[in-house]
Design a protein around this motif. Sequence first.
Motif, short mmCIF file in Angstrom:
data_model
loop_
_atom_site.label_atom_id
_atom_site.label_comp_id
_atom_site.label_asym_id
_atom_site.label_seq_id
_atom_site.Cartn_x
_atom_site.Cartn_y
_atom_site.Cartn_z
N LEU A 52 -4.11 8.22 0.11
CA LEU A 52 -2.74 8.00 0.54
C LEU A 52 -2.69 7.60 2.01
N ALA A 53 -3.42 8.35 2.84
CA ALA A 53 -3.45 8.03 4.27
C ALA A 53 -4.11 6.69 4.53
N GLU A 54 -5.16 6.40 3.77
CA GLU A 54 -5.91 5.17 4.02
C GLU A 54 -5.18 3.95 3.51
N VAL A 55 -4.51 4.08 2.38
CA VAL A 55 -3.69 2.99 1.85
C VAL A 55 -2.56 2.66 2.82
N ILE A 56 -1.92 3.70 3.34
CA ILE A 56 -0.84 3.49 4.31
C ILE A 56 -1.37 2.78 5.55
N GLY A 57 -2.50 3.26 6.07
CA GLY A 57 -3.06 2.64 7.28
C GLY A 57 -3.42 1.19 7.08
N THR A 58 -4.06 0.86 5.94
CA THR A 58 -4.43 -0.53 5.67
C THR A 58 -3.19 -1.40 5.50
N ALA A 59 -2.21 -0.89 4.77
CA ALA A 59 -0.98 -1.66 4.53
C ALA A 59 -0.22 -1.91 5.83
N ILE A 60 -0.15 -0.90 6.70
CA ILE A 60 0.52 -1.07 7.99
C ILE A 60 -0.24 -2.08 8.85
N GLY A 61 -1.58 -2.01 8.82
CA GLY A 61 -2.39 -2.97 9.57
C GLY A 61 -2.13 -4.40 9.12
N LEU A 62 -2.06 -4.62 7.80
CA LEU A 62 -1.76 -5.95 7.27
C LEU A 62 -0.36 -6.40 7.67
N ASN A 63 0.56 -5.45 7.68
CA ASN A 63 1.94 -5.78 8.06
C ASN A 63 2.05 -6.15 9.54
N LEU A 64 1.37 -5.39 10.38
CA LEU A 64 1.45 -5.64 11.82
C LEU A 64 0.78 -6.96 12.21
N ALA B 261 -17.25 0.28 -14.98
CA ALA B 261 -16.15 1.03 -15.59
C ALA B 261 -15.91 2.34 -14.84
N ARG B 262 -16.99 3.02 -14.45
CA ARG B 262 -16.85 4.26 -13.69
C ARG B 262 -16.15 4.00 -12.37
N ARG B 263 -16.56 2.91 -11.70
CA ARG B 263 -15.98 2.60 -10.40
C ARG B 263 -14.49 2.28 -10.52
N LEU B 264 -14.11 1.48 -11.51
CA LEU B 264 -12.71 1.15 -11.72
C LEU B 264 -11.89 2.39 -12.07
N LEU B 265 -12.46 3.25 -12.91
CA LEU B 265 -11.73 4.45 -13.33
C LEU B 265 -11.51 5.40 -12.17
N THR B 266 -12.56 5.67 -11.39
CA THR B 266 -12.41 6.59 -10.28
C THR B 266 -11.49 6.02 -9.21
N ARG B 267 -11.52 4.69 -9.02
CA ARG B 267 -10.63 4.08 -8.03
C ARG B 267 -9.18 4.15 -8.49
N ALA B 268 -8.95 3.90 -9.79
CA ALA B 268 -7.59 3.92 -10.32
C ALA B 268 -6.97 5.31 -10.19
N ILE B 269 -7.77 6.35 -10.45
CA ILE B 269 -7.25 7.72 -10.38
C ILE B 269 -6.74 8.03 -8.98
N ALA B 270 -7.37 7.48 -7.96
CA ALA B 270 -6.95 7.75 -6.59
C ALA B 270 -5.88 6.77 -6.10
N ILE B 271 -6.06 5.47 -6.40
CA ILE B 271 -5.19 4.46 -5.79
C ILE B 271 -3.82 4.40 -6.45
N VAL B 272 -3.74 4.64 -7.75
CA VAL B 272 -2.45 4.50 -8.44
C VAL B 272 -1.42 5.50 -7.92
N PRO B 273 -1.72 6.82 -7.88
CA PRO B 273 -0.71 7.74 -7.32
C PRO B 273 -0.37 7.43 -5.87
N ALA B 274 -1.38 7.09 -5.06
CA ALA B 274 -1.13 6.78 -3.65
C ALA B 274 -0.23 5.56 -3.51
N SER B 275 -0.46 4.54 -4.34
CA SER B 275 0.35 3.32 -4.28
C SER B 275 1.79 3.60 -4.69
N ILE B 276 1.97 4.37 -5.76
CA ILE B 276 3.31 4.68 -6.24
C ILE B 276 4.11 5.42 -5.17
N VAL B 277 3.49 6.44 -4.57
CA VAL B 277 4.18 7.24 -3.55
C VAL B 277 4.51 6.38 -2.33
#
Length: 449
Positions: A135-147, A358-374
């Motif tokens: 969540l923190a890292e997604v926010i930081g990356t998204a803000i960096g892209l925005n700025l 498949a493992r990499r996509l699954l583990t990434r989805a479990i973390a990124i999807v809730p963070a993205s939604i929030v």
Amino acid sequence: MSAPSLTDHPDQPGWRTPRGRPSLSEVFGSIKTRPTGGFWRKLASFLGPGYLVAVGYMDPGNWATSLAGGSKFGYTLLTVALLSNMMAILLQALCARLGIASGRDLAQACRDAFPRAISWPLWLLAEIAICATDLAEVIGTAIGLNLLFGIPLEIGVLITALDVFLILWLQNIGFRWIEAFVVALLAVITVCFAVQIALADPNWGSVIRGFAPTTEIVRNPEMLYLALGILGATVMPHNLYLHSGVVQTRAYGESLPERREAIKFATIDSTIALMFALLINASILILAAATFNKVGKTDVAELEQVHSFLAPMLGSAIAPTLFGIALLCCGLNSTVTATLAGQIVMEGFLDIRLPAWARRLLTRAIAIVPASIVTIWYGSEGTAKLLILSQVILSLQLPFAVVPLVMFTASRGKMGELVAPRWVTALAILTAAIIIALNLKLLYDVATG
């Protein structure tokens, strides 16, 4: 030197089950170390995992607490950053010891040592912590892209999900490329802050005094709250799982002297990298103190605020751009290492059998999807609150990673001849007690407003 194998590793009787599939199996023991040669040649082959770990100690969550502490109280909280870093060095050294001595990462060790009634809740808590980290890292990356590029926050969040393909590609050509990618971005961050610090021209006498302990932090409730926030944002649970896994990418051999030497070099690696992380975190706090606190602007916490204030205060149009570049690099780095930690946690606790992609996509989805939604739900106006929320969640989970780590590395039955020395265990117990007490205090303060 040959890679560690699954058959010749001397499993200790203290584990409930024999060692199974190794941590990060597709890159396990894939990087050769030097069995002969001088100290520096051997050390060079072990350098890398520590920098992956150090990334987690300078993620956007750390930025928020360091910026708030520097703008509010000047250089005073530098001593807290130093203390937090010393605790981190000790805990990460234990992680390296666990991975090399037992051939297990922390997640595998929990699965092997505890019944499912305990290991599965620990897995769930670890997944929640990784979601909070993301969540923190997604926010930081998204803000960096925005700025930097004016990309809307919602689209920036979705772009961060693509890093999983970058990791798959880099890991396919060699784990050293992931380490090189991370180190390159760290170098860019360092240059950006070096220029900004030079422009800010801090009072170096005050900077040095800021590293000295002071009772003022305990006496001032508001300063104590920020100090606890810095500590909570520094020692992160996903780093404990990550380090115990990535250290096993080295082909260090299986004999006792070889593993003892590997522990020594892995500890030096993580210590150097974490001192580098301290340099970055201190630079963030120093920049806020020299720029905002100096002119009485003591309420700066939002990353967007810092970006907009830097140009008029430093008298340079390049300062905001450098800040944005550093933030983007930091966010990208953190999402890469969080994805690796997610893979280690899921595979270690659940021992799932899936193809690597498949493992990499699954583990990434479990973390990124809730963070993205929030993040998308709250929008740009709630980023500071989300960063604080992520640190509180990490505080909740931290004891459930630290306590098993200290237990395992202190057990001669599980670690054999490579058990942690008693003085190290004593310091680790003290560190764990301090972290738990301070994080409980932080949670209490948040709950009571």
